[in-house]
Design an enzyme around this catalytic site. Structure first.
Site, PDB file in Angstrom:
ATOM      1  N   ILE A 351       0.810  -1.216   0.000  1.00 54.25           N
ATOM      2  CA  ILE A 351       0.000   0.000   0.000  1.00 54.25           C
ATOM      3  C   ILE A 351       0.842   1.264   0.000  1.00 54.25           C
ATOM      4  O   ILE A 351       0.320   2.359  -0.045  1.00 54.25           O
ATOM      5  CB  ILE A 351      -0.993   0.036   1.191  1.00 54.25           C
ATOM      6  CG1 ILE A 351      -0.282  -0.290   2.497  1.00 54.25           C
ATOM      7  CG2 ILE A 351      -2.164  -0.903   0.940  1.00 54.25           C
ATOM      8  CD1 ILE A 351      -1.183  -0.204   3.712  1.00 54.25           C
ATOM      9  N   GLY A 352       2.131   1.126   0.045  1.00 51.51           N
ATOM     10  CA  GLY A 352       2.919   2.346  -0.004  1.00 51.51           C
ATOM     11  C   GLY A 352       4.390   2.082   0.180  1.00 51.51           C
ATOM     12  O   GLY A 352       4.815   0.979   0.542  1.00 51.51           O
ATOM     13  N   GLY A 355       9.848   6.287   3.633  1.00 52.46           N
ATOM     14  CA  GLY A 355      11.271   6.531   3.735  1.00 52.46           C
ATOM     15  C   GLY A 355      12.022   5.374   4.351  1.00 52.46           C
ATOM     16  O   GLY A 355      13.221   5.214   4.137  1.00 52.46           O
ATOM     17  N   PHE A 356      11.332   4.577   5.113  1.00 51.78           N
ATOM     18  CA  PHE A 356      12.052   3.559   5.848  1.00 51.78           C
ATOM     19  C   PHE A 356      11.740   2.157   5.367  1.00 51.78           C
ATOM     20  O   PHE A 356      12.172   1.189   5.961  1.00 51.78           O
ATOM     21  CB  PHE A 356      11.747   3.691   7.340  1.00 51.78           C
ATOM     22  CG  PHE A 356      12.061   5.055   7.865  1.00 51.78           C
ATOM     23  CD1 PHE A 356      13.356   5.364   8.266  1.00 51.78           C
ATOM     24  CD2 PHE A 356      11.094   6.035   7.927  1.00 51.78           C
ATOM     25  CE1 PHE A 356      13.665   6.624   8.728  1.00 51.78           C
ATOM     26  CE2 PHE A 356      11.393   7.300   8.397  1.00 51.78           C
ATOM     27  CZ  PHE A 356      12.678   7.606   8.797  1.00 51.78           C
ATOM     28  N   GLY A 357      10.968   2.063   4.302  1.00 52.99           N
ATOM     29  CA  GLY A 357      10.683   0.738   3.777  1.00 52.99           C
ATOM     30  C   GLY A 357       9.308   0.671   3.154  1.00 52.99           C
ATOM     31  O   GLY A 357       8.573   1.644   3.100  1.00 52.99           O
ATOM     32  N   VAL A 359       5.412  -0.663   2.687  1.00 58.88           N
ATOM     33  CA  VAL A 359       4.310  -0.898   3.616  1.00 58.88           C
ATOM     34  C   VAL A 359       3.281  -1.813   2.951  1.00 58.88           C
ATOM     35  O   VAL A 359       2.909  -1.602   1.800  1.00 58.88           O
ATOM     36  CB  VAL A 359       3.631   0.432   4.013  1.00 58.88           C
ATOM     37  CG1 VAL A 359       2.559   0.186   5.063  1.00 58.88           C
ATOM     38  CG2 VAL A 359       4.659   1.414   4.537  1.00 58.88           C
ATOM     39  N   ASP A 470       9.666  14.647  10.251  1.00 59.97           N
ATOM     40  CA  ASP A 470       9.274  14.418   8.863  1.00 59.97           C
ATOM     41  C   ASP A 470       7.765  14.555   8.703  1.00 59.97           C
ATOM     42  O   ASP A 470       7.107  13.706   8.121  1.00 59.97           O
ATOM     43  CB  ASP A 470       9.763  13.031   8.417  1.00 59.97           C
ATOM     44  CG  ASP A 470       9.707  12.871   6.894  1.00 59.97           C
ATOM     45  OD1 ASP A 470       9.562  13.901   6.197  1.00 59.97           O
ATOM     46  OD2 ASP A 470       9.793  11.735   6.413  1.00 59.97           O
TER      47      ASP A 470
END
Ligand SMILES: *[C@@H]1O[C@H](CO)[C@@H](O)[C@H](O)[C@H]1NC(C)=O
Ligand SMILES: *[C@@H]1O[C@H](CO)[C@@H](O)[C@H](O)[C@H]1NC(C)=O
Ligand SMILES: *[C@@H]1O[C@H](CO)[C@@H](O)[C@H](O)[C@H]1NC(C)=O
Ligand SMILES: *[C@@H]1O[C@H](CO)[C@@H](O)[C@H](O)[C@H]1NC(C)=O
Ligand SMILES: *[C@@H]1O[C@H](CO)[C@@H](O)[C@H](O)[C@H]1NC(C)=O
Ligand SMILES: *[C@@H]1O[C@H](CO)[C@@H](O)[C@H](O)[C@H]1NC(C)=O
Ligand SMILES: *[C@@H]1O[C@H](CO)[C@@H](O)[C@H](O)[C@H]1NC(C)=O
Length: 665
Positions: A351-352, A355-357, A359, A470
């Site tokens: 689903i997305g 910045g960190f990985g 989802v 962020d």
């Protein structure tokens, strides 16, 4: 017979006098809805109600008798046959008052609730120092905000309203932390308004609430002070079943006022209030207060005798309602479990990408929907630290934050599991010409307020101070009621510090939402979040996104764009022309004003989130004048970031910082 026994007898006698037969003073007051407040909900016509009612009686009798044990708080359950018709109930004295007064209040409230709520499954009676509540639902340890009661002191505050508001606001926020932290979940405070005028305030929660839940409950109660109860008033209270706040210009917490356990100043409860009726003075109303006064003078004398007992009572409270710990086991998910939930990280469940990985959406075997974030930059932090940080972040619970449910560790793989939020992120609605029309002004207002509450919680939560770093529309998710929930908070702790610092060189945070001092020098503080919030406010109002010049809807620098309209005294031109429905121009201008205050160049000039929350909830205050932002020029138009494109991608673009130049005017 010694002096104190005599006094005690007198006290007992008068309290008996007070609650023999319907106490006239109470009754009169009640009929006129000025002195006590009650709410009987969910009237029942069921044939089994009589059984239920006899359980209520058992429960209330128990509460009344427990109140004689010097208890400030007691909860209990009357279990019906076969576990049906069970009644849950409690009493709480909301101040650290003399146990005798507490007892008198509880007994009186229990009688009142019986006589008033004859068919209710759920009821509450409030006095100024205590309340009694029962329900057929087990409400212990959940946070209840309804039924709500807001009282105001009918006197307006005469004096410098700005100063009064600032002092009050600071006090209430301090009180929230103090009450949430304390074992009795109770705090009071006073402050100097002028040389000879003090302001007094207190806050309380049910003692068994966790510090987080207490803080959460009080945050909402405090946010209502300027709106629903007390704008410009010299006193008032907001009461929820789980927590409450009160402030006055006199020391209401002191014994001299506690005597009037029939609430003194509160008038016009919002929901009952047949306003305008005047109370005539009956003989009882003269005699009874005199007796009460006498008794309490006496009790004041006796007060110190109870000191010791009260201390030990606190210890008991501490023991039974100590800190609750979110256990690691409850947070740990097994990798196979996650694989099943996401269908082995199937592409259609993606689903997305943040910045960190990446989802993924998943469904646990019990049907719960989850969002699974598979961290890409997993190295750098050991498993133990990772677990510790997850445990810390999982404790941050607020309705405007996406809840972290747990984690999963498998070899090098680190995974975070969040609650699933059904609607998409704010940018999905805001920057789509069609979907944007779905956002009315009141919805936008709700979203802005919700984001502010979420950030305030992160900044001022009683245990941690989290700077998001962020904040941007793609990190604000919307639930099915379009309530905003902030995601990706606390990542700086979960992903190790080294990595954040490393990426600081290429700007963490998303270009355009980060404050100049962070972008230029890597300095961040709570004021960096305030800046990002301000940019979001301006975008939510205008429906325009910051710098992405390729599209017609966009403007180079929303700060300057908004400022120009503001300086020309045509701020409403900033507003999204597609907004349907009605709105108050004054409100919109206030929100633009707040947005401009948040994006000022100098971090010290920006208000704190607490001040912003206060501004958002007040209607007649004078806001400071925003300063003009410096002229901002982009050298080149290559920056073409989609709003949800994450910043760590700027690692690829070598021109990172140099794209931005500031020209002082
Ligand atoms: C009182 O409340 C606590 C905290 O929620 C709960 O654990 C306990 O079972 C309750 N006591 C009774 C007698 O219901
Ligand atoms: C329930 O009944 C009580 C009287 O017993 C009444 O005061 C109250 O308004 C009723 N509440 C509702 C929701 O009907
Ligand atoms: C906090 O409140 C929520 C909602 O009322 C409840 O579900 C949760 O169990 C509470 N948490 C703690 C730690 O008491
Ligand atoms: C009683 O509480 C319910 C919510 O629990 C609320 O809807 C209702 O308006 C309240 N009634 C009064 C008279 O305050
Ligand atoms: C408040 O005023 C009192 C008396 O006017 C003074 O003694 C006290 O120091 C003041 N407190 C603060 C915090 O200024
Ligand atoms: C309210 O107060 C007045 C004056 O004390 C009294 O006559 C009346 O009975 C009370 N009750 C109502 C419902 O007005
Ligand atoms: C209480 O909360 C405040 C504010 O978050 C925090 O700074 C302080 O350390 C806490 N105090 C105690 C005694 O835990």
């Amino acid at each position: 017979m010694d002096f104190f026994s005599l006094l005690f007898l007198l006290a007992t006698f008068s309290s008996h006098f007070l609650h023999c037969s319907p106490s006239p003073i109470l009754q009169a007051a009640l009929d006129n809805s000025t002195h006590a407040y009650y709410n009987c909900t969910r009237n029942s016509t069921s044939a089994t109600y009589n059984t239920y009612r006899s359980n209520i009686k058992t429960l209330l009798d128990l509460l009344s008798s427990e109140s004689s044990n010097n208890a400030r708080f007691y909860n209990s359950t009357a279990v019906g046959d076969n576990n049906v018709n069970t009644v849950y109930g409690l009493f709480l004295c909301v101040r650290d008052i003399d146990p005798k007064i507490c007892q008198t209040c509880v007994i009186e409230a229990a009688k009142l609730i019986t006589s008033l709520c004859t068919t209710a499954k759920e009821a509450i009676v409030w006095y100024s120092v205590c309340y009694v509540r029962y329900s057929d639902n087990s409400f212990f340890s959940i946070v209840e905000k309804t039924p709500e009661l807001s009282f105001m002191n009918d006197k307006d505050y005469v004096g410098q309203a700005g100063r009064f508001n600032n002092i009050l606001w600071d006090m209430l926020n301090d009180l929230r932390n103090a009450a949430a932290n304390s074992s009795a979940k109770l705090a009071d405070k006073s402050a100097n308004l002028t040389e000879n005028q003090k302001l007094y305030a207190s806050a309380w929660c049910l003692p068994y609430l966790s510090a987080e839940n207490c803080s959460w409950c009080l945050t909402d109660a405090i946010a209502e002070v300027p709106t629903s109860c007390c704008r410009g008033k010299s006193g008032g209270s907001i009461l929820y079943p789980s927590c409450g706040v009160r402030f006055e210009l006199y020391p209401f917490n002191k014994i001299s006022d506690s005597i009037s356990w029939v609430p003194p100043s509160p008038t016009s409860p919002r929901s009952l209030a047949p306003s305008g009726k005047q109370k005539t003075i009956t003989i009882f109303e003269i005699i009874v207060p005199i007796i009460v006064l006498l008794v309490l003078l006496v009790l004041g004398y006796c007060c110190f005798l109870y000191r010791k007992e009260r201390k030990s009572r606190h210890d008991i409270l501490k023991e039974s309602f100590g800190n609750d710990i979110t256990t690691l086991e409850s947070l740990q998910f097994e990798f196979p479990q996650i694989e099943v939930a996401t269908d082995r990280f199937a592409a259609e469940n993606r689903i997305g990408k943040g910045g960190f990985g990446e989802v993924y959406k998943g469904i646990l075997s019990d049907g719960q929907e989850i969002a699974v974030k598979r961290l890409t930059r997993s190295s750098g932090q050991g498993a133990v630290e990772f677990k510790n940080e997850v445990q810390v972040i999982a404790k941050l619970q607020h309705r405007n934050l996406v809840r972290l449910l747990g984690f999963c560790l498998e070899d090098e793989e680190k995974i975070l599991i969040y609650e699933y939020v059904p609607n998409k992120s704010l940018d999905y609605f805001l920057f789509d010409p069609q979907k944007r029309k779905l956002l009315s002004w009141s919805q936008r207002q709700k979203i802005i307020k919700g984001i502010a509450r979420g950030i305030l919680y992160l900044h001022e939560d009683s245990r941690l101070k989290i700077i998001h770093r962020d904040l941007k529309p793609s990190n604000v998710l919307l639930d099915s009621n379009m309530n905003p929930k902030i995601s990706d908070f606390g990542m700086a702790r979960i992903v190790s510090i080294d990595q954040i610092e490393e990426s600081t060189c290429t700007i963490v945070g998303t270009y355009g939402y980060i404050s100049p001092e962070y972008a230029m020098h890597g300095y961040f503080s709570v004021k960096s979040d305030v800046y990002s919030f301000g940019i979001m406010v301006l975008e939510i109002i205008s429906g325009k996104r910051k710098g992405c010049c390729a599209e017609s809807e966009c403007i180079d620098d929303i700060r300057r764009y908004a400022w120009t309209k503001w300086a020309k005294q045509t701020p409403l031109e900033l507003m999204d022309s597609g907004i349907e429905g009605t709105y108050s121009q004054e409100e919109v201008i206030k929100y633009i004003h707040i947005g401009l205050l948040c994006v000022q160049e100098d971090p010290d000039e920006r208000p704190t989130m607490a001040t912003i929350a206060f501004y958002l909830n007040s209607s007649s205050i004078n806001l400071p004048i925003p300063l003009e932002p410096p002229y901002f020029k982009r050298s080149g138009n290559e920056e073409n970031m989609a709003p949800n494109k994450e910043l760590d991608n700027t690692r690829d673009s070598n021109n990172g910082m140099t794209m931005t130049q500031f020209f002082p005017r």
